[in-house]
Design a protein around this motif. Sequence first.
Motif, PDB file in Angstrom:
ATOM      1  N   LEU A  35       0.835  -1.204   0.000  1.00 14.56           N
ATOM      2  CA  LEU A  35       0.000   0.000   0.000  1.00 14.56           C
ATOM      3  C   LEU A  35       0.873   1.260   0.000  1.00 14.56           C
ATOM      4  CD1 LEU A  35      -3.055   0.844   0.279  1.00 14.56           C
ATOM      5  CD2 LEU A  35      -2.576   1.086   2.694  1.00 14.56           C
ATOM      6  N   LYS A  36       1.882   1.275   0.843  1.00 13.17           N
ATOM      7  CA  LYS A  36       2.793   2.428   0.899  1.00 13.17           C
ATOM      8  C   LYS A  36       3.544   2.596  -0.416  1.00 13.17           C
ATOM      9  CE  LYS A  36       3.424   1.933   5.849  1.00 13.17           C
ATOM     10  NZ  LYS A  36       4.322   1.443   6.902  1.00 13.17           N
ATOM     11  N   GLN A  37       3.968   1.475  -1.002  1.00 13.05           N
ATOM     12  CA  GLN A  37       4.677   1.536  -2.274  1.00 13.05           C
ATOM     13  C   GLN A  37       3.765   2.066  -3.378  1.00 13.05           C
ATOM     14  OE1 GLN A  37       7.901   0.929  -2.436  1.00 13.05           O
ATOM     15  NE2 GLN A  37       7.949   1.487  -4.601  1.00 13.05           N
ATOM     16  N   ALA A  38       2.509   1.641  -3.375  1.00 14.50           N
ATOM     17  CA  ALA A  38       1.561   2.132  -4.381  1.00 14.50           C
ATOM     18  C   ALA A  38       1.302   3.625  -4.210  1.00 14.50           C
ATOM     19  CB  ALA A  38       0.249   1.353  -4.290  1.00 14.50           C
ATOM     20  N   ALA A  43       0.165   4.766  -8.102  1.00 11.41           N
ATOM     21  CA  ALA A  43      -0.565   3.764  -8.881  1.00 11.41           C
ATOM     22  C   ALA A  43      -1.980   3.689  -8.323  1.00 11.41           C
ATOM     23  CB  ALA A  43       0.138   2.414  -8.788  1.00 11.41           C
ATOM     24  N   THR A  44      -2.904   4.433  -8.921  1.00 11.65           N
ATOM     25  CA  THR A  44      -4.237   4.597  -8.353  1.00 11.65           C
ATOM     26  C   THR A  44      -5.053   3.312  -8.356  1.00 11.65           C
ATOM     27  OG1 THR A  44      -5.054   5.379 -10.483  1.00 11.65           O
ATOM     28  CG2 THR A  44      -4.352   7.048  -8.897  1.00 11.65           C
ATOM     29  N   ASP A  45      -4.991   2.535  -9.434  1.00  9.07           N
ATOM     30  CA  ASP A  45      -5.764   1.286  -9.483  1.00  9.07           C
ATOM     31  C   ASP A  45      -5.272   0.303  -8.435  1.00  9.07           C
ATOM     32  OD1 ASP A  45      -7.273   2.284 -11.542  1.00  9.07           O
ATOM     33  OD2 ASP A  45      -6.082   1.303 -13.119  1.00  9.07           O
ATOM     34  N   ARG A  46      -3.967   0.149  -8.347  1.00  9.52           N
ATOM     35  CA  ARG A  46      -3.379  -0.746  -7.354  1.00  9.52           C
ATOM     36  C   ARG A  46      -3.698  -0.263  -5.940  1.00  9.52           C
ATOM     37  NH1 ARG A  46       0.339  -4.689  -7.033  1.00  9.52           N
ATOM     38  NH2 ARG A  46       1.734  -4.717  -5.246  1.00  9.52           N
ATOM     39  N   LEU A  50      -5.711  -2.345  -3.025  1.00  4.16           N
ATOM     40  CA  LEU A  50      -5.079  -2.626  -1.735  1.00  4.16           C
ATOM     41  C   LEU A  50      -5.892  -2.031  -0.583  1.00  4.16           C
ATOM     42  CD1 LEU A  50      -1.369  -2.077  -2.765  1.00  4.16           C
ATOM     43  CD2 LEU A  50      -2.471  -4.251  -2.197  1.00  4.16           C
ATOM     44  N   ARG A  51      -6.519  -0.897  -0.815  1.00  3.21           N
ATOM     45  CA  ARG A  51      -7.391  -0.325   0.219  1.00  3.21           C
ATOM     46  C   ARG A  51      -8.627  -1.193   0.438  1.00  3.21           C
ATOM     47  NH1 ARG A  51      -6.714   6.030  -1.351  1.00  3.21           N
ATOM     48  NH2 ARG A  51      -4.862   6.387  -0.050  1.00  3.21           N
ATOM     49  N   LEU A  52      -9.157  -1.765  -0.640  1.00  2.00           N
ATOM     50  CA  LEU A  52     -10.289  -2.688  -0.500  1.00  2.00           C
ATOM     51  C   LEU A  52      -9.884  -3.915   0.317  1.00  2.00           C
ATOM     52  CD1 LEU A  52     -11.854  -2.643  -4.074  1.00  2.00           C
ATOM     53  CD2 LEU A  52     -12.911  -1.832  -1.973  1.00  2.00           C
ATOM     54  N   ILE A  53      -8.680  -4.418   0.073  1.00  6.43           N
ATOM     55  CA  ILE A  53      -8.184  -5.563   0.835  1.00  6.43           C
ATOM     56  C   ILE A  53      -8.069  -5.198   2.313  1.00  6.43           C
ATOM     57  CG2 ILE A  53      -6.190  -7.067   1.219  1.00  6.43           C
ATOM     58  CD1 ILE A  53      -5.674  -6.894  -1.826  1.00  6.43           C
ATOM     59  N   ARG A 109     -10.469  -7.928 -13.757  1.00  5.88           N
ATOM     60  CA  ARG A 109      -9.327  -8.831 -13.957  1.00  5.88           C
ATOM     61  C   ARG A 109      -8.033  -8.234 -13.423  1.00  5.88           C
ATOM     62  NH1 ARG A 109     -11.350  -9.404 -19.021  1.00  5.88           N
ATOM     63  NH2 ARG A 109     -12.745 -11.145 -19.214  1.00  5.88           N
ATOM     64  N   SER A 110      -7.868  -6.925 -13.563  1.00  4.12           N
ATOM     65  CA  SER A 110      -6.659  -6.299 -13.012  1.00  4.12           C
ATOM     66  C   SER A 110      -6.665  -6.353 -11.484  1.00  4.12           C
ATOM     67  CB  SER A 110      -6.511  -4.865 -13.511  1.00  4.12           C
ATOM     68  OG  SER A 110      -7.521  -4.036 -12.983  1.00  4.12           O
ATOM     69  N   GLU A 111      -7.847  -6.227 -10.877  1.00  3.22           N
ATOM     70  CA  GLU A 111      -7.940  -6.372  -9.424  1.00  3.22           C
ATOM     71  C   GLU A 111      -7.610  -7.800  -8.999  1.00  3.22           C
ATOM     72  OE1 GLU A 111     -11.660  -5.019  -7.863  1.00  3.22           O
ATOM     73  OE2 GLU A 111     -11.258  -2.927  -8.361  1.00  3.22           O
ATOM     74  N   VAL A 112      -8.045  -8.773  -9.785  1.00  6.90           N
ATOM     75  CA  VAL A 112      -7.733 -10.171  -9.493  1.00  6.90           C
ATOM     76  C   VAL A 112      -6.220 -10.387  -9.502  1.00  6.90           C
ATOM     77  CG1 VAL A 112      -7.861 -12.523 -10.423  1.00  6.90           C
ATOM     78  CG2 VAL A 112      -9.926 -11.150 -10.248  1.00  6.90           C
ATOM     79  N   GLU A 113      -5.537  -9.820 -10.494  1.00  3.48           N
ATOM     80  CA  GLU A 113      -4.082  -9.961 -10.577  1.00  3.48           C
ATOM     81  C   GLU A 113      -3.393  -9.380  -9.349  1.00  3.48           C
ATOM     82  OE1 GLU A 113      -2.721  -8.221 -14.202  1.00  3.48           O
ATOM     83  OE2 GLU A 113      -3.879  -9.598 -15.446  1.00  3.48           O
ATOM     84  N   ILE A 114      -3.878  -8.249  -8.883  1.00  2.00           N
ATOM     85  CA  ILE A 114      -3.275  -7.604  -7.709  1.00  2.00           C
ATOM     86  C   ILE A 114      -3.513  -8.445  -6.466  1.00  2.00           C
ATOM     87  CG2 ILE A 114      -3.383  -5.576  -6.210  1.00  2.00           C
ATOM     88  CD1 ILE A 114      -4.068  -3.962  -8.807  1.00  2.00           C
ATOM     89  N   ILE A 115      -4.718  -8.939  -6.303  1.00  2.11           N
ATOM     90  CA  ILE A 115      -5.040  -9.743  -5.117  1.00  2.11           C
ATOM     91  C   ILE A 115      -4.253 -11.051  -5.130  1.00  2.11           C
ATOM     92  CG2 ILE A 115      -6.879 -10.974  -3.906  1.00  2.11           C
ATOM     93  CD1 ILE A 115      -8.811  -8.801  -5.005  1.00  2.11           C
ATOM     94  N   GLU A 116      -4.104 -11.656  -6.311  1.00  3.80           N
ATOM     95  CA  GLU A 116      -3.402 -12.935  -6.406  1.00  3.80           C
ATOM     96  C   GLU A 116      -1.921 -12.828  -6.063  1.00  3.80           C
ATOM     97  OE1 GLU A 116      -4.382 -14.371 -10.321  1.00  3.80           O
ATOM     98  OE2 GLU A 116      -6.047 -15.573  -9.524  1.00  3.80           O
TER      99      GLU A 116
END
Length: 191
Positions: A35-38, A43-46, A50-53, A109-116
Amino acid sequence: MVAAWLGFRYCRNLIINPWGWDTHMDMRTRISTALKQAMKEKATDRLSTLRLINAAFKDKDIDARAAGAEDGVDDAALLAILSRMVKQRQESARAYEEGGRLDLAERERSEVEIIEEFLPQQLSEEKSAAAVDAAVAEVGADSIRDMGKVMAVLKAKYTGQMDFGVVGPMVKDRLSQLRRFRRFPKNDLSP
């Protein structure tokens, strides 16, 4: 400061202690670091994923504290949350594709990639089959009635490492094979 006093050295994803063994960061630390790195990379989408997680983790912690667990939930429960989030987004992406909303499907799908990124590597089909066989043997399952016990063992050991929607039919097939084998054993007296 305390970590420096104890002699710990910090690396990106590992904490190396002076006694020589490595300990992986816990899930919360990995998420907060990402989250800090994003935030730094803007990186707004990432960042939003990460905030949703984090929000899902905190929601589960609140429920656990209300139930009496002072420390919140452990990493196994957090992996289950992440697996559920992946499954929800995959279903949403399919629904968006069917509705002709390819832009929203791509975002899911991009959210799936981040979560995975935070889930352990998925087991191959062969390893999943071996895990099913081991769980059946561990439980001593001999009929389809024991499917719940077998699935409980698998979920305890392999949370986040296998898709239980795929493994469920594998367990069912394995248990039905056991039943068929026991129902029609070989006749040792035949020539």
